[in-house]
Design a protein around this motif. Structure first.
Motif, PDB file in Angstrom:
ATOM      1  N   LEU A  10       9.851  56.089  42.443  1.00  0.00           N
ATOM      2  CA  LEU A  10       9.496  55.880  41.042  1.00  0.00           C
ATOM      3  C   LEU A  10       8.880  57.164  40.502  1.00  0.00           C
ATOM      4  N   VAL A  11       9.189  57.497  39.242  1.00  0.00           N
ATOM      5  CA  VAL A  11       8.618  58.679  38.605  1.00  0.00           C
ATOM      6  C   VAL A  11       7.883  58.249  37.336  1.00  0.00           C
ATOM      7  N   VAL A  12       6.674  58.766  37.178  1.00  0.00           N
ATOM      8  CA  VAL A  12       5.862  58.538  35.987  1.00  0.00           C
ATOM      9  C   VAL A  12       5.787  59.844  35.211  1.00  0.00           C
ATOM     10  N   VAL A  13       6.156  59.818  33.944  1.00  0.00           N
ATOM     11  CA  VAL A  13       6.083  61.011  33.096  1.00  0.00           C
ATOM     12  C   VAL A  13       4.684  61.090  32.474  1.00  0.00           C
ATOM     13  N   LEU A  14       3.928  62.129  32.850  1.00  0.00           N
ATOM     14  CA  LEU A  14       2.635  62.405  32.218  1.00  0.00           C
ATOM     15  C   LEU A  14       2.928  63.337  31.045  1.00  0.00           C
ATOM     16  N   SER A  15       2.985  62.779  29.850  1.00  0.00           N
ATOM     17  CA  SER A  15       3.609  63.478  28.729  1.00  0.00           C
ATOM     18  C   SER A  15       2.753  64.549  28.076  1.00  0.00           C
ATOM     19  N   GLY A  16       1.407  64.475  28.227  1.00  0.00           N
ATOM     20  CA  GLY A  16       0.594  65.488  27.561  1.00  0.00           C
ATOM     21  C   GLY A  16      -0.862  65.451  27.985  1.00  0.00           C
ATOM     22  N   ARG A  17      -1.568  66.540  27.671  1.00  0.00           N
ATOM     23  CA  ARG A  17      -2.977  66.680  28.042  1.00  0.00           C
ATOM     24  C   ARG A  17      -3.886  66.943  26.843  1.00  0.00           C
ATOM     25  N   ASN A  18      -3.356  66.898  25.633  1.00  0.00           N
ATOM     26  CA  ASN A  18      -4.101  67.395  24.473  1.00  0.00           C
ATOM     27  C   ASN A  18      -5.094  66.361  23.930  1.00  0.00           C
ATOM     28  N   VAL A  19      -6.029  66.007  24.773  1.00  0.00           N
ATOM     29  CA  VAL A  19      -7.044  65.031  24.419  1.00  0.00           C
ATOM     30  C   VAL A  19      -8.309  65.747  23.963  1.00  0.00           C
ATOM     31  N   ASP A  20      -9.003  65.158  23.009  1.00  0.00           N
ATOM     32  CA  ASP A  20     -10.327  65.660  22.661  1.00  0.00           C
ATOM     33  C   ASP A  20     -11.230  65.502  23.882  1.00  0.00           C
ATOM     34  N   MET A  21     -11.834  66.600  24.331  1.00  0.00           N
ATOM     35  CA  MET A  21     -12.553  66.549  25.598  1.00  0.00           C
ATOM     36  C   MET A  21     -13.833  65.724  25.515  1.00  0.00           C
ATOM     37  N   ASN A  22     -14.428  65.599  24.342  1.00  0.00           N
ATOM     38  CA  ASN A  22     -15.570  64.701  24.198  1.00  0.00           C
ATOM     39  C   ASN A  22     -15.137  63.249  24.400  1.00  0.00           C
ATOM     40  N   LEU A  23     -13.978  62.905  23.846  1.00  0.00           N
ATOM     41  CA  LEU A  23     -13.429  61.564  24.043  1.00  0.00           C
ATOM     42  C   LEU A  23     -13.091  61.346  25.517  1.00  0.00           C
ATOM     43  N   HIS A  24     -12.477  62.342  26.131  1.00  0.00           N
ATOM     44  CA  HIS A  24     -12.128  62.237  27.553  1.00  0.00           C
ATOM     45  C   HIS A  24     -13.378  61.999  28.397  1.00  0.00           C
ATOM     46  N   ARG A  25     -14.428  62.728  28.081  1.00  0.00           N
ATOM     47  CA  ARG A  25     -15.683  62.580  28.831  1.00  0.00           C
ATOM     48  C   ARG A  25     -16.232  61.162  28.694  1.00  0.00           C
ATOM     49  N   ARG A  26     -16.160  60.607  27.497  1.00  0.00           N
ATOM     50  CA  ARG A  26     -16.645  59.243  27.286  1.00  0.00           C
ATOM     51  C   ARG A  26     -15.839  58.243  28.115  1.00  0.00           C
ATOM     52  N   VAL A  27     -14.528  58.446  28.168  1.00  0.00           N
ATOM     53  CA  VAL A  27     -13.681  57.512  28.910  1.00  0.00           C
ATOM     54  C   VAL A  27     -13.955  57.594  30.404  1.00  0.00           C
ATOM     55  N   VAL A  28     -14.021  58.807  30.960  1.00  0.00           N
ATOM     56  CA  VAL A  28     -14.230  58.922  32.405  1.00  0.00           C
ATOM     57  C   VAL A  28     -15.651  58.518  32.801  1.00  0.00           C
ATOM     58  N   ASN A  29     -16.545  58.443  31.806  1.00  0.00           N
ATOM     59  CA  ASN A  29     -17.898  57.950  32.072  1.00  0.00           C
ATOM     60  C   ASN A  29     -18.022  56.447  31.855  1.00  0.00           C
ATOM     61  N   GLY A  30     -16.875  55.782  31.623  1.00  0.00           N
ATOM     62  CA  GLY A  30     -16.878  54.327  31.628  1.00  0.00           C
ATOM     63  C   GLY A  30     -16.719  53.638  30.298  1.00  0.00           C
ATOM     64  N   GLU A  31     -16.527  54.370  29.196  1.00  0.00           N
ATOM     65  CA  GLU A  31     -16.348  53.736  27.891  1.00  0.00           C
ATOM     66  C   GLU A  31     -14.883  53.358  27.734  1.00  0.00           C
ATOM     67  N   ILE A  32     -14.586  52.080  27.905  1.00  0.00           N
ATOM     68  CA  ILE A  32     -13.184  51.678  28.040  1.00  0.00           C
ATOM     69  C   ILE A  32     -12.460  51.563  26.710  1.00  0.00           C
ATOM     70  N   ASP A  33     -13.178  51.451  25.595  1.00  0.00           N
ATOM     71  CA  ASP A  33     -12.516  51.334  24.293  1.00  0.00           C
ATOM     72  C   ASP A  33     -13.383  51.972  23.216  1.00  0.00           C
ATOM     73  N   PRO A  34     -13.349  53.311  23.101  1.00  0.00           N
ATOM     74  CA  PRO A  34     -14.215  54.005  22.141  1.00  0.00           C
ATOM     75  C   PRO A  34     -14.014  53.588  20.691  1.00  0.00           C
ATOM     76  N   PHE A  35     -12.853  52.997  20.378  1.00  0.00           N
ATOM     77  CA  PHE A  35     -12.569  52.641  18.987  1.00  0.00           C
ATOM     78  C   PHE A  35     -12.935  51.190  18.667  1.00  0.00           C
ATOM     79  N   GLY A  36     -13.273  50.426  19.695  1.00  0.00           N
ATOM     80  CA  GLY A  36     -13.669  49.037  19.491  1.00  0.00           C
ATOM     81  C   GLY A  36     -12.489  48.112  19.263  1.00  0.00           C
ATOM     82  N   GLY A  37     -12.661  46.841  19.639  1.00  0.00           N
ATOM     83  CA  GLY A  37     -11.617  45.853  19.354  1.00  0.00           C
ATOM     84  C   GLY A  37     -10.912  45.364  20.589  1.00  0.00           C
ATOM     85  N   ASP A  38      -9.722  45.860  20.843  1.00  0.00           N
ATOM     86  CA  ASP A  38      -8.847  45.330  21.889  1.00  0.00           C
ATOM     87  C   ASP A  38      -9.371  45.711  23.263  1.00  0.00           C
ATOM     88  N   LYS A  39      -9.681  44.754  24.076  1.00  0.00           N
ATOM     89  CA  LYS A  39     -10.127  44.996  25.446  1.00  0.00           C
ATOM     90  C   LYS A  39      -8.994  44.733  26.439  1.00  0.00           C
TER      91      LYS A  39
END
Length: 328
Positions: A299-328
């Protein structure tokens, strides 16, 4: 709607202009799936996403006069960045229209590469209307982010590389938005390996291609903030290519919650040592969520891009699962 010859022409045309990205086996995901899982690392592409392939093929396919006039496109960020890069490389100019939902880091990079940036409205459809107005006034050539045969053929070169590296690939997971990437890869893969499954993966919030395929025609969807911001936007009510190609070529579509996408970003960072944006993480997320039936072979998974806001990335890897709120 594009042929293998078109894809081979694109592969020759963009050679030397884009990077042939690595395909790395993931021990962690292979263990989870019970089958070999490879990661196609388009996040390591020159502009940080697969979009450079289609943009470069499209720019190089233009006549000199059209390049001189300039090109225009609507974008959620990565296509704009790629088109700005490709246009500057051939001495052309690019005008990129983006909505207010496009993250600031992506807008900044398009500016940095010399494009004329217009921020218009709250959706990709709003941005597209501005592109059409500018093209009429300025005589720009419109190079859309997905619904264009040269764009699709350029993205399809990823499928060519996957088959070169893993000829017996059984399943390919592809991020799905407007369908240029998924349609291109599916065309390339199935032309040589028709029994290989190609599965589109998107976010639950505003998955335009899934809604359109369910309706049997292109439809508009409401756009909402998402970790997978690059997958936002409509497919165009007058879609000419990618709707039909995705309808005919994709074997399935999987939709993910924001929490599942966050888990994909976290896994890519902690276990694969890869920084990916939400759209780039959806294939990993689909495997972790067990929404993909266990594959019988590679099986192959295409990792299509890396252009994430690094502050947002930091929040996600620190456990914030939905920074925008709503859908869990």
């Amino acid at each position: 709607m594009i042929s293998l010859d078109d894809i081979q022409d694109a592969n020759r045309r963009i050679n030397g202009h884009v990077r042939r990205t690595p395909l790395a086996v993931s021990p962690s995901l292979s263990e989870i799936c019970g089958a070999s899982v490879g990661l196609k690392l388009e996040n390591q592409q020159t502009t940080g996403s697969f979009k450079l392939r289609g943009a470069t093929n499209a720019i190089l396919s233009l006549h000199t006069a059209a390049r001189k006039k300039g090109v225009a496109a609507a974008s959620t960020g990565n296509h704009g960045r790629a088109l700005a890069h490709a246009a500057r490389a051939v001495g052309s100019r690019a005008t990129i229209c983006m909505s207010k939902l496009v993250p600031d880091n992506k807008v900044f990079e398009v500016h940095r590469l010399g494009a004329d940036v217009r921020i218009v409205g709250n959706s990709q459809d709003d941005a597209q209307k501005e592109v059409e107005r500018l093209a009429e006034e300025e005589r720009f050539t419109i190079l859309p982010p997905f619904d264009n045969p040269h764009i699709v053929a350029g993205q399809a070169t990823i499928g060519v590389e996957i088959l070169e590296d893993i000829p017996d690939v059984n399943t390919v997971l592809v991020p799905l938005s407007g369908g240029g990437l998924a349609a291109g890869i599916a065309t390339a893969i199935k032309s040589k390996h028709p029994h290989c499954k190609v599965i589109g993966v998107s976010m639950r919030r505003g998955a335009a291609m899934k809604a359109s395929l369910d309706a049997g025609r292109p439809v508009e969807v409401e756009e909402s903030p998402s970790l997978a911001d690059s997958l936002g936007g409509g497919i165009g009510l007058d879609n000419q290519f990618t709707f039909a190609m995705c309808r005919d070529l994709l074997d399935d579509i999987v939709l993910l919650s924001e929490a599942e996408i966050a888990a994909g970003i976290l896994h890519a960072y902690e276990r694969e040592r890869e920084i990916v944006e939400g759209a780039g993480a959806v294939g990993i997320a689909a495997l972790l969520s067990e929404k993909i039936i266990r594959p019988a072979g590679p099986l192959v998974v295409v990792l299509s891009g890396r252009n994430v806001d690094m502050n947002l990335h930091r929040r996600v890897v620190n456990g914030e699962i939905d920074p925008f709120g709503g859908d869990k």
